[in-house]
Design a protein around this motif. Structure first.
Motif, PDB file in Angstrom:
ATOM      1  N   LYS A  45       9.183  56.831  10.856  1.00 44.81           N
ATOM      2  CA  LYS A  45      10.040  56.582  12.023  1.00 44.81           C
ATOM      3  C   LYS A  45      10.909  57.800  12.325  1.00 44.81           C
ATOM      4  CE  LYS A  45      10.345  51.570  12.161  1.00 44.81           C
ATOM      5  NZ  LYS A  45      11.239  50.420  12.245  1.00 44.81           N
ATOM      6  N   SER A  46      11.416  58.443  11.294  1.00 45.07           N
ATOM      7  CA  SER A  46      12.219  59.655  11.498  1.00 45.07           C
ATOM      8  C   SER A  46      11.372  60.764  12.118  1.00 45.07           C
ATOM      9  CB  SER A  46      12.815  60.142  10.181  1.00 45.07           C
ATOM     10  OG  SER A  46      13.745  59.211   9.699  1.00 45.07           O
ATOM     11  N   LYS A  47      10.143  60.898  11.655  1.00 47.65           N
ATOM     12  CA  LYS A  47       9.247  61.913  12.228  1.00 47.65           C
ATOM     13  C   LYS A  47       8.916  61.592  13.669  1.00 47.65           C
ATOM     14  CE  LYS A  47       7.220  63.556   7.960  1.00 47.65           C
ATOM     15  NZ  LYS A  47       6.045  63.685   7.121  1.00 47.65           N
ATOM     16  N   ARG A  48       8.725  60.316  13.960  1.00 46.67           N
ATOM     17  CA  ARG A  48       8.436  59.925  15.342  1.00 46.67           C
ATOM     18  C   ARG A  48       9.631  60.209  16.248  1.00 46.67           C
ATOM     19  NH1 ARG A  48       8.437  54.493  17.471  1.00 46.67           N
ATOM     20  NH2 ARG A  48       8.625  54.967  19.636  1.00 46.67           N
ATOM     21  N   ALA A  49      10.842  59.932  15.735  1.00 46.96           N
ATOM     22  CA  ALA A  49      12.047  60.222  16.515  1.00 46.96           C
ATOM     23  C   ALA A  49      12.152  61.720  16.799  1.00 46.96           C
ATOM     24  CB  ALA A  49      13.291  59.728  15.777  1.00 46.96           C
ATOM     25  N   THR A  50      11.850  62.539  15.801  1.00 43.84           N
ATOM     26  CA  THR A  50      11.882  63.990  15.995  1.00 43.84           C
ATOM     27  C   THR A  50      10.858  64.415  17.038  1.00 43.84           C
ATOM     28  OG1 THR A  50      12.607  64.305  13.707  1.00 43.84           O
ATOM     29  CG2 THR A  50      11.660  66.215  14.813  1.00 43.84           C
ATOM     30  N   ASP A 135      14.435  54.912  20.845  1.00 42.67           N
ATOM     31  CA  ASP A 135      13.933  55.506  19.606  1.00 42.67           C
ATOM     32  C   ASP A 135      13.149  54.472  18.794  1.00 42.67           C
ATOM     33  OD1 ASP A 135      15.800  53.896  18.230  1.00 42.67           O
ATOM     34  OD2 ASP A 135      17.170  55.534  17.825  1.00 42.67           O
ATOM     35  N   PRO A 136      12.573  54.869  17.655  1.00 40.71           N
ATOM     36  CA  PRO A 136      11.761  53.921  16.876  1.00 40.71           C
ATOM     37  C   PRO A 136      12.527  52.712  16.338  1.00 40.71           C
ATOM     38  CG  PRO A 136      11.290  56.170  16.210  1.00 40.71           C
ATOM     39  CD  PRO A 136      12.461  56.224  17.138  1.00 40.71           C
ATOM     40  N   TRP A 137      13.864  52.778  16.315  1.00 43.59           N
ATOM     41  CA  TRP A 137      14.670  51.661  15.816  1.00 43.59           C
ATOM     42  C   TRP A 137      15.168  50.774  16.950  1.00 43.59           C
ATOM     43  CZ3 TRP A 137      15.128  56.732  14.139  1.00 43.59           C
ATOM     44  CH2 TRP A 137      14.620  56.970  12.859  1.00 43.59           C
ATOM     45  N   GLY A 138      14.726  51.048  18.191  1.00 42.47           N
ATOM     46  CA  GLY A 138      15.071  50.207  19.328  1.00 42.47           C
ATOM     47  C   GLY A 138      16.376  50.558  20.022  1.00 42.47           C
ATOM     48  N   ASN A 139      16.963  51.718  19.706  1.00 37.13           N
ATOM     49  CA  ASN A 139      18.206  52.161  20.347  1.00 37.13           C
ATOM     50  C   ASN A 139      17.895  53.258  21.361  1.00 37.13           C
ATOM     51  OD1 ASN A 139      19.910  50.606  18.538  1.00 37.13           O
ATOM     52  ND2 ASN A 139      19.271  52.066  16.988  1.00 37.13           N
ATOM     53  N   ALA A 140      18.686  53.318  22.411  1.00 33.62           N
ATOM     54  CA  ALA A 140      18.480  54.358  23.420  1.00 33.62           C
ATOM     55  C   ALA A 140      18.796  55.724  22.829  1.00 33.62           C
ATOM     56  CB  ALA A 140      19.367  54.100  24.632  1.00 33.62           C
ATOM     57  N   TYR A 141      17.963  56.726  23.160  1.00 35.68           N
ATOM     58  CA  TYR A 141      18.292  58.103  22.791  1.00 35.68           C
ATOM     59  C   TYR A 141      19.579  58.461  23.525  1.00 35.68           C
ATOM     60  CZ  TYR A 141      13.894  58.945  20.410  1.00 35.68           C
ATOM     61  OH  TYR A 141      12.855  58.894  19.520  1.00 35.68           O
ATOM     62  N   GLY A 166      21.605  52.737  13.558  1.00 35.06           N
ATOM     63  CA  GLY A 166      21.946  52.422  14.941  1.00 35.06           C
ATOM     64  C   GLY A 166      23.401  52.667  15.300  1.00 35.06           C
ATOM     65  N   ALA A 167      24.133  53.372  14.440  1.00 28.74           N
ATOM     66  CA  ALA A 167      25.555  53.622  14.684  1.00 28.74           C
ATOM     67  C   ALA A 167      25.797  55.108  14.908  1.00 28.74           C
ATOM     68  CB  ALA A 167      26.382  53.139  13.495  1.00 28.74           C
ATOM     69  N   SER A 168      26.776  55.404  15.739  1.00 24.31           N
ATOM     70  CA  SER A 168      27.187  56.798  15.931  1.00 24.31           C
ATOM     71  C   SER A 168      28.585  56.832  16.512  1.00 24.31           C
ATOM     72  CB  SER A 168      26.224  57.544  16.853  1.00 24.31           C
ATOM     73  OG  SER A 168      26.409  57.144  18.190  1.00 24.31           O
ATOM     74  N   THR A 169      29.231  57.933  16.284  1.00 24.08           N
ATOM     75  CA  THR A 169      30.500  58.212  16.939  1.00 24.08           C
ATOM     76  C   THR A 169      30.154  59.086  18.133  1.00 24.08           C
ATOM     77  OG1 THR A 169      31.619  58.136  14.820  1.00 24.08           O
ATOM     78  CG2 THR A 169      32.780  59.226  16.632  1.00 24.08           C
ATOM     79  N   ASP A 170      30.702  58.766  19.297  1.00 24.26           N
ATOM     80  CA  ASP A 170      30.296  59.475  20.506  1.00 24.26           C
ATOM     81  C   ASP A 170      30.641  60.957  20.434  1.00 24.26           C
ATOM     82  OD1 ASP A 170      29.059  59.681  22.927  1.00 24.26           O
ATOM     83  OD2 ASP A 170      30.667  58.796  24.103  1.00 24.26           O
ATOM     84  N   ILE A 171      29.950  61.721  21.246  1.00 20.89           N
ATOM     85  CA  ILE A 171      30.172  63.164  21.344  1.00 20.89           C
ATOM     86  C   ILE A 171      31.553  63.377  21.968  1.00 20.89           C
ATOM     87  CG2 ILE A 171      29.340  65.277  22.448  1.00 20.89           C
ATOM     88  CD1 ILE A 171      27.473  64.188  20.273  1.00 20.89           C
ATOM     89  N   ASP A 186      23.094  59.783   9.548  1.00 21.26           N
ATOM     90  CA  ASP A 186      21.637  59.624   9.670  1.00 21.26           C
ATOM     91  C   ASP A 186      21.121  59.885  11.083  1.00 21.26           C
ATOM     92  OD1 ASP A 186      22.622  57.358  10.897  1.00 21.26           O
ATOM     93  OD2 ASP A 186      21.100  56.030  10.070  1.00 21.26           O
ATOM     94  N   ASN A 187      21.972  60.400  11.963  1.00 24.39           N
ATOM     95  CA  ASN A 187      21.518  60.713  13.323  1.00 24.39           C
ATOM     96  C   ASN A 187      20.505  61.840  13.285  1.00 24.39           C
ATOM     97  OD1 ASN A 187      23.388  58.837  14.056  1.00 24.39           O
ATOM     98  ND2 ASN A 187      24.713  60.224  15.164  1.00 24.39           N
ATOM     99  N   ILE A 188      19.598  61.840  14.249  1.00 20.74           N
ATOM    100  CA  ILE A 188      18.588  62.884  14.360  1.00 20.74           C
ATOM    101  C   ILE A 188      18.870  63.619  15.666  1.00 20.74           C
ATOM    102  CG2 ILE A 188      16.118  63.364  14.530  1.00 20.74           C
ATOM    103  CD1 ILE A 188      15.728  60.646  13.035  1.00 20.74           C
ATOM    104  N   TYR A 189      19.290  64.874  15.544  1.00 21.33           N
ATOM    105  CA  TYR A 189      19.696  65.670  16.701  1.00 21.33           C
ATOM    106  C   TYR A 189      18.595  66.598  17.175  1.00 21.33           C
ATOM    107  CZ  TYR A 189      24.512  64.226  15.901  1.00 21.33           C
ATOM    108  OH  TYR A 189      25.635  63.486  15.761  1.00 21.33           O
ATOM    109  N   ALA A 190      18.618  66.913  18.486  1.00 20.96           N
ATOM    110  CA  ALA A 190      17.744  67.938  19.037  1.00 20.96           C
ATOM    111  C   ALA A 190      18.229  69.282  18.501  1.00 20.96           C
ATOM    112  CB  ALA A 190      17.821  67.924  20.554  1.00 20.96           C
ATOM    113  N   GLN A 191      17.301  70.162  18.260  1.00 21.83           N
ATOM    114  CA  GLN A 191      17.675  71.498  17.736  1.00 21.83           C
ATOM    115  C   GLN A 191      17.849  72.484  18.857  1.00 21.83           C
ATOM    116  OE1 GLN A 191      18.405  71.873  14.502  1.00 21.83           O
ATOM    117  NE2 GLN A 191      17.987  69.700  14.332  1.00 21.83           N
TER     118      GLN A 191
END
Length: 191
Positions: A45-50, A135-141, A166-171, A186-191
């Motif tokens: 799932k992490s690879k798919r998100a990437t 994303d693969p966990w059902g949350n919006a990118y 499924g949790a994050s602190t906003d930008i 555990d967030n997956i960010y664009a590089q």
């Protein structure tokens, strides 16, 4: 030399003990296999998100090449989140100035997942479509780009998945990633 039939005790089939032993060995092997795959599924799932993020980045760069800038935060009638703005921009509905139109779709609806089945159809009235790329966990990118906000210091957009929890602190308004906050580990960010 003549062999008597009674000399050899020919038995047919398996004993109950042999069958139970074989089933026990199979159960142990299956348990090991299932436990081993348990660690593979989250990684896939992490690879798919990437991979999804790379696809979205490619679409964003194509959008910028066509319109001169990335989709950005602003007053867009009918859209309430940056994730809806991202979807409409990449699905060919939204120009950076906030106007709606029928532009070329930059995302492949077969390679990404969406929150619902709403997708623009070429030639339809140019109006907003309420949908998000998930994303693969059902949350919006999550997508942020606010160069017109006075404190935005990032030269680029911020795009990420909230990850398995499924949790994050906003930008923050500065546009800087805050990866060290507990909710963002555990967030997956664009590089």
């Amino acid at each position: 030399m003549r062999i008597e039939k009674d000399q050899f005790n020919l038995r047919q089939g398996f004993t109950l003990l042999e069958i139970i032993s074989s089933l026990a060995v199979l159960a142990i092997i299956m348990t090991m296999l299932v436990m081993g795959l348990g660690g593979v599924m989250p990684a896939s799932k992490s690879k798919r998100a990437t991979t999804d993020i790379i696809r979205i980045q490619h679409a964003l760069e194509t959008y910028k090449g066509g319109f001169g800038e990335y989709p950005k935060k602003g007053m867009v009638a009918g859209l309430s989140t940056m994730e809806e703005i991202l979807f409409n921009a990449l699905a060919g509905r939204l120009a950076p100035n906030g106007s709606f139109g029928n532009f070329k779709s930059l995302i492949d609806r077969n390679s990404l997942e969406f929150a619902n089945g709403n997708f623009p159809i070429a030639g339809e009235a140019a109006e907003p479509v309420l949908n998000e790329i998930i994303d693969p966990w059902g949350n919006a990118y999550q997508y942020r780009f606010d160069p017109d906000g006075g404190s935005w210091k990032n030269f680029n957009y911020v795009l990420f998945s909230k990850g398995p929890d499924g949790a994050s602190t906003d930008i923050p308004p500065s546009g800087q990633k805050n990866e060290n906050v507990a909710n963002n580990q555990d967030n997956i960010y664009a590089q």
